[in-house]
Design a protein around this motif. Sequence first.
Motif, PDB file in Angstrom:
ATOM      1  N   LEU A  31       0.852  -1.190   0.000  1.00 61.95           N
ATOM      2  CA  LEU A  31       0.000   0.000   0.000  1.00 61.95           C
ATOM      3  C   LEU A  31       0.884   1.235   0.000  1.00 61.95           C
ATOM      4  N   ALA A  33       1.119   5.451  -0.403  1.00 60.14           N
ATOM      5  CA  ALA A  33       0.312   6.676  -0.316  1.00 60.14           C
ATOM      6  C   ALA A  33       0.361   7.509  -1.597  1.00 60.14           C
ATOM      7  N   ASP A  34       1.539   7.594  -2.201  1.00 58.13           N
ATOM      8  CA  ASP A  34       1.695   8.443  -3.390  1.00 58.13           C
ATOM      9  C   ASP A  34       1.073   7.795  -4.622  1.00 58.13           C
ATOM     10  N   HIS A  56      20.261  10.591  -7.655  1.00 56.63           N
ATOM     11  CA  HIS A  56      20.636   9.280  -7.120  1.00 56.63           C
ATOM     12  C   HIS A  56      21.791   8.678  -7.914  1.00 56.63           C
ATOM     13  N   SER A 222      -2.929   4.868  -1.847  1.00 57.77           N
ATOM     14  CA  SER A 222      -3.546   4.075  -0.775  1.00 57.77           C
ATOM     15  C   SER A 222      -2.852   4.359   0.548  1.00 57.77           C
ATOM     16  N   ALA A 380      13.406  12.922   4.880  1.00 56.52           N
ATOM     17  CA  ALA A 380      14.477  12.640   3.927  1.00 56.52           C
ATOM     18  C   ALA A 380      15.717  12.028   4.559  1.00 56.52           C
ATOM     19  N   MET A 407      14.033   3.305   6.958  1.00 59.36           N
ATOM     20  CA  MET A 407      15.308   3.969   6.691  1.00 59.36           C
ATOM     21  C   MET A 407      16.114   4.270   7.962  1.00 59.36           C
ATOM     22  N   THR A 417      19.313   3.432  -1.181  1.00 59.76           N
ATOM     23  CA  THR A 417      18.483   2.385  -1.793  1.00 59.76           C
ATOM     24  C   THR A 417      19.103   1.003  -1.604  1.00 59.76           C
TER      25      THR A 417
HETATM   26  C1  LIG Z   1      18.204  14.141  -1.640  1.00 63.66           C
HETATM   27  C2  LIG Z   1      18.379  12.656  -1.554  1.00 63.66           C
HETATM   28  C3  LIG Z   1      19.398  12.052  -2.260  1.00 63.66           C
HETATM   29  C4  LIG Z   1      19.586  10.676  -2.182  1.00 63.66           C
HETATM   30  N1  LIG Z   1      20.585  10.115  -2.898  1.00 63.66           N
HETATM   31  C5  LIG Z   1      20.722   8.782  -2.902  1.00 63.66           C
HETATM   32  C6  LIG Z   1      21.682   8.158  -3.744  1.00 63.66           C
HETATM   33  O1  LIG Z   1      22.423   8.820  -4.458  1.00 63.66           O
HETATM   34  N2  LIG Z   1      21.739   6.801  -3.722  1.00 63.66           N
HETATM   35  C7  LIG Z   1      20.925   6.036  -2.948  1.00 63.66           C
HETATM   36  O2  LIG Z   1      20.998   4.818  -3.015  1.00 63.66           O
HETATM   37  N3  LIG Z   1      20.039   6.598  -2.113  1.00 63.66           N
HETATM   38  C8  LIG Z   1      19.918   7.941  -2.075  1.00 63.66           C
HETATM   39  N4  LIG Z   1      18.987   8.521  -1.276  1.00 63.66           N
HETATM   40  C9  LIG Z   1      18.292   7.707  -0.267  1.00 63.66           C
HETATM   41  C10 LIG Z   1      17.241   6.819  -0.850  1.00 63.66           C
HETATM   42  O3  LIG Z   1      16.362   7.530  -1.682  1.00 63.66           O
HETATM   43  C11 LIG Z   1      16.459   6.189   0.312  1.00 63.66           C
HETATM   44  O4  LIG Z   1      17.345   5.686   1.258  1.00 63.66           O
HETATM   45  C12 LIG Z   1      15.590   5.048  -0.129  1.00 63.66           C
HETATM   46  O5  LIG Z   1      14.876   5.373  -1.301  1.00 63.66           O
HETATM   47  C13 LIG Z   1      14.669   4.719   1.018  1.00 63.66           C
HETATM   48  O6  LIG Z   1      13.738   3.723   0.660  1.00 63.66           O
HETATM   49  P1  LIG Z   1      12.645   3.289   1.708  1.00 63.66           P
HETATM   50  O7  LIG Z   1      11.744   2.337   1.031  1.00 63.66           O
HETATM   51  O8  LIG Z   1      13.283   2.861   2.967  1.00 63.66           O
HETATM   52  O9  LIG Z   1      11.882   4.625   2.094  1.00 63.66           O
HETATM   53  P2  LIG Z   1      11.012   5.616   1.194  1.00 63.66           P
HETATM   54  O10 LIG Z   1      11.573   5.737  -0.159  1.00 63.66           O
HETATM   55  O11 LIG Z   1      10.848   6.847   2.000  1.00 63.66           O
HETATM   56  O12 LIG Z   1       9.626   4.837   1.071  1.00 63.66           O
HETATM   57  C14 LIG Z   1       8.613   4.931   2.036  1.00 63.66           C
HETATM   58  C15 LIG Z   1       7.307   4.976   1.296  1.00 63.66           C
HETATM   59  O13 LIG Z   1       6.231   5.010   2.222  1.00 63.66           O
HETATM   60  C16 LIG Z   1       5.211   5.815   1.672  1.00 63.66           C
HETATM   61  N5  LIG Z   1       4.290   6.237   2.738  1.00 63.66           N
HETATM   62  C17 LIG Z   1       4.446   7.217   3.661  1.00 63.66           C
HETATM   63  N6  LIG Z   1       3.370   7.292   4.458  1.00 63.66           N
HETATM   64  C18 LIG Z   1       2.512   6.333   4.035  1.00 63.66           C
HETATM   65  C19 LIG Z   1       1.224   5.905   4.462  1.00 63.66           C
HETATM   66  N7  LIG Z   1       0.587   6.486   5.498  1.00 63.66           N
HETATM   67  N8  LIG Z   1       0.634   4.895   3.793  1.00 63.66           N
HETATM   68  C20 LIG Z   1       1.235   4.291   2.750  1.00 63.66           C
HETATM   69  N9  LIG Z   1       2.466   4.664   2.297  1.00 63.66           N
HETATM   70  C21 LIG Z   1       3.089   5.657   2.945  1.00 63.66           C
HETATM   71  C22 LIG Z   1       5.980   6.960   1.057  1.00 63.66           C
HETATM   72  O14 LIG Z   1       5.190   7.660   0.105  1.00 63.66           O
HETATM   73  C23 LIG Z   1       7.166   6.229   0.425  1.00 63.66           C
HETATM   74  O15 LIG Z   1       6.893   5.845  -0.902  1.00 63.66           O
HETATM   75  C24 LIG Z   1      18.753   9.897  -1.353  1.00 63.66           C
HETATM   76  C25 LIG Z   1      17.709  10.496  -0.659  1.00 63.66           C
HETATM   77  C26 LIG Z   1      17.518  11.864  -0.752  1.00 63.66           C
HETATM   78  C27 LIG Z   1      16.405  12.503   0.004  1.00 63.66           C
END
Ligand SMILES: Cc1cc2nc3c(=O)[nH]c(=O)nc-3n(C[C@H](O)[C@H](O)[C@H](O)COP(=O)(O)OP(=O)(O)OC[C@H]3O[C@@H](n4cnc5c(N)ncnc54)[C@H](O)[C@@H]3O)c2cc1C
Length: 434
Positions: A31, A33-34, A56, A222, A380, A407, A417
């Motif tokens: 699920l 949200a975006d 990235h 969602s 972030a 994260m 990532t």
């Molecule tokens: C400026 C910047 C530069 C970066 N550069 C790099 C890079 O060069 N290389 C690299 O590997 N990583 C990089 N990162 C880090 C990387 O993007 C993240 O570490 C990684 O994407 C995190 O994945 P995640 O699934 O843990 O979290 P997220 O990507 O935050 O995923 C969490 C998801 O949960 C969703 N969500 C939130 N609330 C709800 C809700 N209530 N219901 C349902 N869904 C919800 C969000 O919309 C999101 O899609 C960078 C990040 C930033 C901000």
Amino acid sequence: MSKDITIIGGGFAGLSAGYDLTRAGHRVTVLEADDFVGGLAGAFEAEGERLDRFYHHWFTNDLAVMGLIDDLGLSDEVMTNPTNTGVYYNSSVFKLSTPMDLLKFSPLPFFDRIRLGLLTLRARKVKDWMALEHKTASEWLRELGGERVYKVMWEPLLQGKFGPYAEDISAVWFWNKLKLRGGSRGKAGEERLAYFQGSFARLAEATADGIRAGGGKVHTRSAVDSFAQEADGRWRTKGAWGEVTSDAVIATTALPLVADMIEGWAAPDYLAALRRINYLSNVCLVLELDRSLSDTYWLNVNDPSFPYVGVIEHTNFMKPETYGGNHVVYLSKYLPHQEALYNMSAEETLEFSLPHLKKMFPEFDASWINRYHVWKARWAQPVVEKEYAKLIPSEDGPLPGMHICSMAQIYPEDRGTNYAIREGRALARRLAGD
Ligand SMILES: Cc1cc2nc3c(=O)[nH]c(=O)nc-3n(C[C@H](O)[C@H](O)[C@H](O)COP(=O)(O)OP(=O)(O)OC[C@H]3O[C@@H](n4cnc5c(N)ncnc54)[C@H](O)[C@@H]3O)c2cc1C
């Protein structure tokens, strides 16, 4: 036994956990949200090609991500290119990719340049990161390189990245940054980074397709409002879109958002622990220019008068032809979400930024801009403080069947990532084995 598993969040952590759980025969529902998958690694359209909202790249030693790409049969789509790094200091740009660049780094006296080089070598040799847990980066970097190296090189970076939290940042966080970047090199010692054809979001979408192909579901738009366990042990996850029930829930969002979702039933101590880690937001101003700003890919800004911490010219890594000939530049700032820049409109952000850019690159003119975009992320960057290990909540929640894969739990590495994928897959393996 096959289980129903709900995954909250369609970023890389949620998708990779979902992909492996589906392959292990479980019935997965992701699920998100975006209206797109990929989370922080989501994309937008730039002249027919997809481009990350937030810049990235991968390091060549990011093995978890390469493993997933391999499993998806997409290894041919990874490109590894040489890159370079620079520092903006005292109104000048200095290259800082090779030992020779370092020897020419005139803001520091010669002796301190050697100290800086030795510092990075010594930092990379540290194996026992636990020994750094009790130190701040500021204490450790001063110890290793002395006060002048700290003031010129490290303090502006810590301030730029962590603002009010700069002095609290853990030595472990900084050690890891030095180690990773230093380790991403080609055979001749040159800096090399990797990228995915068509943006990181394409990989996220391919992973989501993998879940669907295995019979799982991935729903965007969602947002989850709450989840709770019923008397029969099943979990009920709810949002404005409706509800699903499952045997287990994996929450992959920022920890304070998880706390909001379980506020109705979790103990105050547990909620407080989820809300204990601070997060910074990020603003990225992305410029599509008709020409290049500079020949540097990654420019660290060591000048507190410039409002961004990094100027990343993506098209010094990937070819401009990929983006219709445009030169793509990201101006990145991490900041508390209450700050003015985070709350400006896109137009205000551009207007605010242009004079600073002009000061940094005097020949730059606003007429070079073909298009611009402003992207913001509230959650972030977790603030990795001294003794961070003690703040990280367990992957297993207070009741059986609740799991967190977020994260902020990535440590001693910093979020990325590669680690979202590594942790997502590790949790999936553990649950599939249960
Ligand atoms: C400026 C910047 C530069 C970066 N550069 C790099 C890079 O060069 N290389 C690299 O590997 N990583 C990089 N990162 C880090 C990387 O993007 C993240 O570490 C990684 O994407 C995190 O994945 P995640 O699934 O843990 O979290 P997220 O990507 O935050 O995923 C969490 C998801 O949960 C969703 N969500 C939130 N609330 C709800 C809700 N209530 N219901 C349902 N869904 C919800 C969000 O919309 C999101 O899609 C960078 C990040 C930033 C901000």
